[in-house]
Design an enzyme around this catalytic site. Structure first.
Site, PDB file in Angstrom:
ATOM      1  N   ARG A  45       0.861  -1.180   0.000  1.00  0.00           N
ATOM      2  CA  ARG A  45       0.000   0.000   0.000  1.00  0.00           C
ATOM      3  C   ARG A  45       0.900   1.233   0.000  1.00  0.00           C
ATOM      4  O   ARG A  45       1.951   1.246   0.667  1.00  0.00           O
ATOM      5  CB  ARG A  45      -0.883   0.041   1.257  1.00  0.00           C
ATOM      6  CG  ARG A  45      -2.101  -0.866   1.214  1.00  0.00           C
ATOM      7  CD  ARG A  45      -3.145  -0.395   0.190  1.00  0.00           C
ATOM      8  NE  ARG A  45      -4.365  -1.179   0.221  1.00  0.00           N
ATOM      9  CZ  ARG A  45      -4.639  -2.196  -0.595  1.00  0.00           C
ATOM     10  NH1 ARG A  45      -3.782  -2.575  -1.521  1.00  0.00           N
ATOM     11  NH2 ARG A  45      -5.793  -2.837  -0.498  1.00  0.00           N
ATOM     12  N   GLU A  62      -4.067   7.408  -4.885  1.00  0.00           N
ATOM     13  CA  GLU A  62      -4.389   6.816  -6.193  1.00  0.00           C
ATOM     14  C   GLU A  62      -5.734   7.333  -6.699  1.00  0.00           C
ATOM     15  O   GLU A  62      -6.663   7.459  -5.905  1.00  0.00           O
ATOM     16  CB  GLU A  62      -4.465   5.288  -6.053  1.00  0.00           C
ATOM     17  CG  GLU A  62      -3.146   4.692  -5.636  1.00  0.00           C
ATOM     18  CD  GLU A  62      -3.249   3.186  -5.372  1.00  0.00           C
ATOM     19  OE1 GLU A  62      -4.301   2.580  -5.656  1.00  0.00           O
ATOM     20  OE2 GLU A  62      -2.264   2.631  -4.856  1.00  0.00           O
ATOM     21  N   HIS A 114      -1.485  -0.014  -9.739  1.00  0.00           N
ATOM     22  CA  HIS A 114      -2.168  -0.889  -8.769  1.00  0.00           C
ATOM     23  C   HIS A 114      -2.777  -2.121  -9.467  1.00  0.00           C
ATOM     24  O   HIS A 114      -4.000  -2.299  -9.480  1.00  0.00           O
ATOM     25  CB  HIS A 114      -3.237  -0.118  -7.998  1.00  0.00           C
ATOM     26  CG  HIS A 114      -3.619  -0.786  -6.693  1.00  0.00           C
ATOM     27  ND1 HIS A 114      -3.905  -0.103  -5.547  1.00  0.00           N
ATOM     28  CD2 HIS A 114      -3.770  -2.107  -6.361  1.00  0.00           C
ATOM     29  CE1 HIS A 114      -4.202  -0.948  -4.576  1.00  0.00           C
ATOM     30  NE2 HIS A 114      -4.126  -2.183  -5.049  1.00  0.00           N
TER      31      HIS A 114
HETATM   32  C1  DGY Z   1      -6.145  -5.902  -2.498  1.00  0.00           C
HETATM   33  O1  DGY Z   1      -6.857  -6.907  -2.610  1.00  0.00           O
HETATM   34  O2  DGY Z   1      -5.888  -5.410  -1.399  1.00  0.00           O
HETATM   35  C2  DGY Z   1      -5.621  -5.308  -3.757  1.00  0.00           C
HETATM   36  O3  DGY Z   1      -4.803  -4.234  -3.490  1.00  0.00           O
HETATM   37  C3  DGY Z   1      -6.748  -4.897  -4.677  1.00  0.00           C
HETATM   38  O4  DGY Z   1      -7.674  -4.178  -3.964  1.00  0.00           O
END
Ligand code: DGY
Length: 320
Positions: free
Chosen positions: A239, A268, A286
């Protein structure tokens, strides 16, 4: 018996929506429009459950305003930082996520980030597309190998462990920091560090695999970057919140870091413009879990959780 109504916030894979439509009254979003908070709340008026993605910000305030009939939030994601779990618990709303099924895709993408950053992939691609590739020389586009390098992993959960496994294919030496040491028979030779101070100076490449929690915000900050060897590479498929982006940008500009490979960002999709200016950063939007196999599996996993909840069973992936 009446089928429960499920609000599906984004467009999901065809087979997932078909199963959902068979077993539930689905409120779908065929145009895949990102709802504003107010729209999302309006849509929940008739819903017994929500099946959201990480793009829906289910803050405490939003959760407080959900209608009483909403019993469950079955996330289509493994990360749940977009969803206030304490607020859901207060409202008695069950929350689930989709672990395991993203592990291979995300670990695979982490290796792509490492290679892309180390071998200057986006710089080379941009050069060709701009029609600026004019010659070859021994000094042209020289990067670094990842083979035999030392890889540090922050967060040795499912994805961290599979990244380590794939990295062993490149004969990398694995170091890791985690809240708890793994069972030694799961370490496969990886070297545990109970703090970052002993690990960071040993990392030619550092991979972020920790979840976004209050205690991991900006975990990789200027002080920690400084402890990495000069010319190290940082990759992040976890993240954006776990990296201090200003410190990262500064280190990429100064040459303290040779390169970075990023799939996730703080804001994002409106990421910092500085990233656009830097040649030594390999950027992806992402897409860690963006494979057909994984996106289907995420949907089935979310539906398995909903099925359990509405059958009065404990869902497998309950997080609140
Ligand atoms: C997650 O599953 O956390 C991915 O980043 C997609 O949302």
């Amino acid at each position: 018996m009446n089928k429960p109504t499920v609000l599906v916030s984004r467009k999901l894979p065809v087979n997932v929506e078909a199963r959902l439509a068979r077993d539930y009254n689905g409120i779908f979003n065929p145009d895949d429009r990102l709802y504003s908070t107010e729209e999302l709340l309006q849509q929940t008026a008739q819903a017994d459950a929500i099946l959201p993605c990480h793009t829906e910000h289910l803050s405490a305030e939003v959760i407080e305003r959900l209608p009483d009939r909403v019993r469950a939030i079955a996330n289509y994601s493994v990360g749940v930082d977009h969803c206030d779990l304490e607020a859901a618990k207060r409202r008695g709303i069950v929350v689930t996520n989709t672990p395991d099924v993203l592990t291979d895709a995300t670990a695979e993408l982490t290796i792509l980030l490492m290679l892309g950053a180390a071998r200057r992939a986006s710089e080379g691609e941009r050069l060709i597309r701009a029609g600026k590739w004019t010659t070859w020389s021994p000094a042209f586009m020289v990067g670094t190998e990842i083979t035999h390098k030392r890889l540090g992993i922050i967060g040795m959960g499912r994805v961290g462990q599979v990244t380590a496994k794939r990295a062993r294919g490149f004969e990398m030496e694995i170091h890791y920091h985690n809240r708890r040491r793994l069972d030694p028979n799961k370490e496969n030779g990886a070297i545990y560090h109970d703090g970052l101070a002993s690990m960071l100076p040993l990392c030619d490449i550092l991979a972020m695999h920790c979840p976004s929690l209050p205690e991991t915000q900006d975990l990789l900050n200027a002080e920690h970057i400084d402890q990495l060897p000069d010319g190290a590479i940082v990759v992040n498929s976890a993240r954006g919140a776990v990296v201090d982006e200003d410190a990262l940008i500064e280190a990429l500009k100064s040459g303290k870091l040779a390169a970075a490979g990023l799939d996730v960002y703080k804001n994002e999709p409106n990421i910092k413009r500085d990233f656009f200016e830097l040649d030594n950063v390999f950027l992806l939007p992402h897409v860690g879990s963006a494979t057909k196999e994984t996106r289907d599996a995420m949907g089935y996993r979310a539906l398995d959780n909903l099925d359990a909840i509405f059958a009065g069973r404990e869902p497998k992936d309950r997080v609140a």
